[in-house]
Motif scaffolding. Structure first.
Motif, PDB file in Angstrom:
ATOM      1  N   THR A  56       4.031  -8.923  18.881  1.00 24.21           N
ATOM      2  CA  THR A  56       5.408  -8.518  18.601  1.00 24.21           C
ATOM      3  C   THR A  56       6.149  -9.530  17.717  1.00 24.21           C
ATOM      4  O   THR A  56       6.919  -9.145  16.835  1.00 24.21           O
ATOM      5  CB  THR A  56       6.165  -8.321  19.936  1.00 24.21           C
ATOM      6  OG1 THR A  56       5.353  -7.482  20.759  1.00 24.21           O
ATOM      7  CG2 THR A  56       7.506  -7.654  19.741  1.00 24.21           C
ATOM      8  N   GLU A  57       5.896 -10.822  17.967  1.00 27.44           N
ATOM      9  CA  GLU A  57       6.603 -11.837  17.161  1.00 27.44           C
ATOM     10  C   GLU A  57       6.193 -11.763  15.698  1.00 27.44           C
ATOM     11  O   GLU A  57       7.015 -11.903  14.798  1.00 27.44           O
ATOM     12  CB  GLU A  57       6.344 -13.255  17.727  1.00 27.44           C
ATOM     13  CG  GLU A  57       7.061 -13.522  19.044  1.00 27.44           C
ATOM     14  CD  GLU A  57       8.534 -13.089  19.026  1.00 27.44           C
ATOM     15  OE1 GLU A  57       9.255 -13.485  18.088  1.00 27.44           O
ATOM     16  OE2 GLU A  57       8.960 -12.337  19.927  1.00 27.44           O
ATOM     17  N   LEU A  58       4.903 -11.511  15.466  1.00 32.16           N
ATOM     18  CA  LEU A  58       4.413 -11.378  14.083  1.00 32.16           C
ATOM     19  C   LEU A  58       5.039 -10.140  13.418  1.00 32.16           C
ATOM     20  O   LEU A  58       5.412 -10.168  12.241  1.00 32.16           O
ATOM     21  CB  LEU A  58       2.879 -11.279  14.081  1.00 32.16           C
ATOM     22  CG  LEU A  58       2.195 -11.068  12.737  1.00 32.16           C
ATOM     23  CD1 LEU A  58       2.484 -12.232  11.782  1.00 32.16           C
ATOM     24  CD2 LEU A  58       0.685 -10.907  12.899  1.00 32.16           C
ATOM     25  N   GLN A  59       5.166  -9.074  14.193  1.00 30.46           N
ATOM     26  CA  GLN A  59       5.806  -7.852  13.656  1.00 30.46           C
ATOM     27  C   GLN A  59       7.207  -8.180  13.167  1.00 30.46           C
ATOM     28  O   GLN A  59       7.599  -7.853  12.042  1.00 30.46           O
ATOM     29  CB  GLN A  59       5.877  -6.774  14.748  1.00 30.46           C
ATOM     30  CG  GLN A  59       4.527  -6.283  15.234  1.00 30.46           C
ATOM     31  CD  GLN A  59       4.628  -5.448  16.510  1.00 30.46           C
ATOM     32  OE1 GLN A  59       5.710  -5.138  16.997  1.00 30.46           O
ATOM     33  NE2 GLN A  59       3.474  -5.077  17.054  1.00 30.46           N
ATOM     34  N   LYS A  60       7.973  -8.897  14.025  1.00 23.84           N
ATOM     35  CA  LYS A  60       9.362  -9.225  13.668  1.00 23.84           C
ATOM     36  C   LYS A  60       9.389 -10.155  12.456  1.00 23.84           C
ATOM     37  O   LYS A  60      10.238 -10.021  11.582  1.00 23.84           O
ATOM     38  CB  LYS A  60      10.060  -9.921  14.841  1.00 23.84           C
ATOM     39  CG  LYS A  60      10.368  -8.992  15.993  1.00 23.84           C
ATOM     40  CD  LYS A  60      11.165  -9.766  17.043  1.00 23.84           C
ATOM     41  CE  LYS A  60      11.226  -9.034  18.350  1.00 23.84           C
ATOM     42  NZ  LYS A  60      11.754  -9.806  19.447  1.00 23.84           N
TER      43      LYS A  60
ATOM     44  N   HIS B  99      -3.860  -6.395  13.493  1.00 23.16           N
ATOM     45  CA  HIS B  99      -3.096  -7.513  14.072  1.00 23.16           C
ATOM     46  C   HIS B  99      -3.745  -8.827  13.687  1.00 23.16           C
ATOM     47  O   HIS B  99      -3.395  -9.869  14.223  1.00 23.16           O
ATOM     48  CB  HIS B  99      -3.062  -7.386  15.603  1.00 23.16           C
ATOM     49  CG  HIS B  99      -2.770  -6.011  16.072  1.00 23.16           C
ATOM     50  ND1 HIS B  99      -3.754  -5.078  16.316  1.00 23.16           N
ATOM     51  CD2 HIS B  99      -1.593  -5.387  16.299  1.00 23.16           C
ATOM     52  CE1 HIS B  99      -3.209  -3.941  16.678  1.00 23.16           C
ATOM     53  NE2 HIS B  99      -1.896  -4.092  16.677  1.00 23.16           N
ATOM     54  N   ASP B 100      -4.717  -8.772  12.795  1.00 26.30           N
ATOM     55  CA  ASP B 100      -5.516  -9.936  12.414  1.00 26.30           C
ATOM     56  C   ASP B 100      -4.736 -10.762  11.382  1.00 26.30           C
ATOM     57  O   ASP B 100      -4.664 -10.411  10.204  1.00 26.30           O
ATOM     58  CB  ASP B 100      -6.845  -9.415  11.840  1.00 26.30           C
ATOM     59  CG  ASP B 100      -7.815 -10.522  11.522  1.00 26.30           C
ATOM     60  OD1 ASP B 100      -7.365 -11.656  11.283  1.00 26.30           O
ATOM     61  OD2 ASP B 100      -9.021 -10.242  11.503  1.00 26.30           O
ATOM     62  N   GLU B 101      -4.184 -11.869  11.866  1.00 30.91           N
ATOM     63  CA  GLU B 101      -3.273 -12.664  11.023  1.00 30.91           C
ATOM     64  C   GLU B 101      -3.950 -13.220   9.784  1.00 30.91           C
ATOM     65  O   GLU B 101      -3.353 -13.275   8.705  1.00 30.91           O
ATOM     66  CB  GLU B 101      -2.708 -13.823  11.855  1.00 30.91           C
ATOM     67  CG  GLU B 101      -1.224 -13.662  12.042  1.00 30.91           C
ATOM     68  CD  GLU B 101      -0.621 -14.659  12.985  1.00 30.91           C
ATOM     69  OE1 GLU B 101      -0.984 -14.626  14.180  1.00 30.91           O
ATOM     70  OE2 GLU B 101       0.228 -15.451  12.537  1.00 30.91           O
ATOM     71  N   LYS B 102      -5.228 -13.621   9.949  1.00 32.38           N
ATOM     72  CA  LYS B 102      -5.959 -14.193   8.808  1.00 32.38           C
ATOM     73  C   LYS B 102      -6.119 -13.115   7.720  1.00 32.38           C
ATOM     74  O   LYS B 102      -5.875 -13.355   6.540  1.00 32.38           O
ATOM     75  CB  LYS B 102      -7.337 -14.660   9.321  1.00 32.38           C
ATOM     76  CG  LYS B 102      -8.060 -15.534   8.362  1.00 32.38           C
ATOM     77  CD  LYS B 102      -9.283 -16.175   9.036  1.00 32.38           C
ATOM     78  CE  LYS B 102     -10.311 -16.448   7.952  1.00 32.38           C
ATOM     79  NZ  LYS B 102     -11.649 -16.079   8.335  1.00 32.38           N
TER      80      LYS B 102
END
Ligand SMILES: Cc1cc2nc3c(=O)[nH]c(=O)nc-3n(C[C@H](O)[C@H](O)[C@H](O)COP(=O)(O)OP(=O)(O)OC[C@H]3O[C@@H](n4cnc5c(N)ncnc54)[C@H](O)[C@@H]3O)c2cc1C
Length: 308
Positions: free
Chosen positions: A262-266, A230-233
């Motif tokens: 969840t928003e990043l998943q979408k 889940h690490d966006e970087k």
């Protein structure tokens, strides 16, 4: 590793707490953030909502280190029935299992039989793969050997490897000739200090290094690189690197857990990346849930809020 993380990981293995904490009403309420429910119907209902916005799933029934082989057979039978249901509903759901839930502490032969029954069914009925979760480092070598054995006969098996372990880069190199499906994760267990990178930056760097290796090999070999984080970087670095290598968005994959980012998943799905969400369910959620709290000790506040 910080103190609160250490305490939570210790609690995840403590027998006394394992028997009592799951009975607490406010903890049961808080668990819902990470799992839609205890039954497979709860998981299937959640899966259908995800599939609406183009995100396929991975299912795992929680449980580990079972003590009787009959329990392992029940788990196998559960997955065989689940595969039929997934087929009947025509859903895009893969399965991921823990070997100690299929008898790995008791009989390797029975574990292979149980695991391959699931793999064979997933291949014939769903045409998709079954992944092997990676448990603590006591099991790493045995799990990799087990994977190699299965991969010789079945192409639809995958394995999880953990970036916190020193050995992982070498494990990837040794697995490459098997055309593996590899799910990279950072690693979730309390491990001996001499086996793991000592801080988050080093683990993140090793994840990126392993991801690069998988991406560059994927150009020549039939491998499936999966980055479960889940690490966006880290996700952005992987996307940039794949872009530089000229690797298409659909040649690699991200995976995340139900209830986290969840928003990043979408967004990833909307931007054309391959993303699967892992949904865990089942009654034996305690050790798994404590590992989720340990990943982000601030989650404890969410548990405490549920007391009121
Ligand atoms: C699909 C999948 C399968 C996995 N399978 C395995 C396995 O087989 N074996 C294994 O050892 N581990 C497994 N893991 C867990 C993994 O090892 C990590 O512990 C977990 O993913 C957290 O690390 P991270 O990469 O998200 O990075 P982190 O650096 O821990 O987190 C990055 C950011 O993500 C968010 N985040 C991460 N975790 C949480 C959380 N629990 N609650 C709220 N926010 C959070 C936070 O915003 C955090 O800043 C799996 C994880 C996924 C997503």
């Amino acid at each position: 590793m910080n103190i609160s993380k250490n305490i939570l990981l210790w609690m995840s293995e403590n027998k006394f707490m394992k028997e009592r904490i799951p009975e607490l009403k406010f903890v049961r309420k808080a668990v819902k953030k990470f799992m839609p429910g205890e039954t497979e119907e709860d998981a299937l209902y959640a899966a259908e909502q995800y599939l609406h916005f183009g995100v396929p799933l991975v299912f795992t029934k929680l449980g580990e280190n079972i003590s009787r082989l009959s329990e392992a057979q029940e788990v196998r039978d559960h997955y065989l029935k689940l595969i039929d249901k997934i087929k009947e509903k025509n859903l895009d759901i893969e399965i991921s299992v823990k070997l100690t839930q299929l008898g790995f502490d008791l009989s390797e032969e029975e574990t292979i039989n149980n695991f391959l029954a699931i793999v064979k069914n997933a291949k014939e009925k769903l045409h998709n793969s079954v992944f092997i979760d990676m448990e603590n480092s006591l099991y790493t070598k045995r799990t990799i050997d087990f994977y190699k054995k299965c991969k010789k006969d079945f192409d639809n098996v995958g394995i999880c490897l953990q970036a916190y372990l020193f050995r992982t880069e070498k494990d990837i190199e040794e697995l490459l000739s098997f055309n593996p499906s590899i799910r990279m994760v950072k690693g979730a267990y309390k491990e001996p200090y001499d086996l793991v990178f000592k801080n988050k930056t080093m683990v993140d760097n090793n994840f990126f290094l392993c991801a690069n290796k998988l991406l560059s090999e994927s150009a020549q070999k039939k491998i499936r690189p999966v980055f479960a984080t889940h690490d966006e970087k880290l996700i952005n670095s992987i996307i940039n690197e794949a872009d530089k290598m000229g690797i298409s968005k659909t040649s690699y994959e991200f995976q995340m857990l139900y209830g986290i980012k969840t928003e990043l998943q979408k967004k990833l799905a909307k931007d054309g990346f391959v993303i699967r969400v892992l949904i865990a369910y089942g009654e034996s959620w305690y050790p798994w849930y404590m590992r989720r709290l340990a990943e982000r000790p601030a989650n404890i506040w969410f548990v405490i809020k549920n007391i009121y």
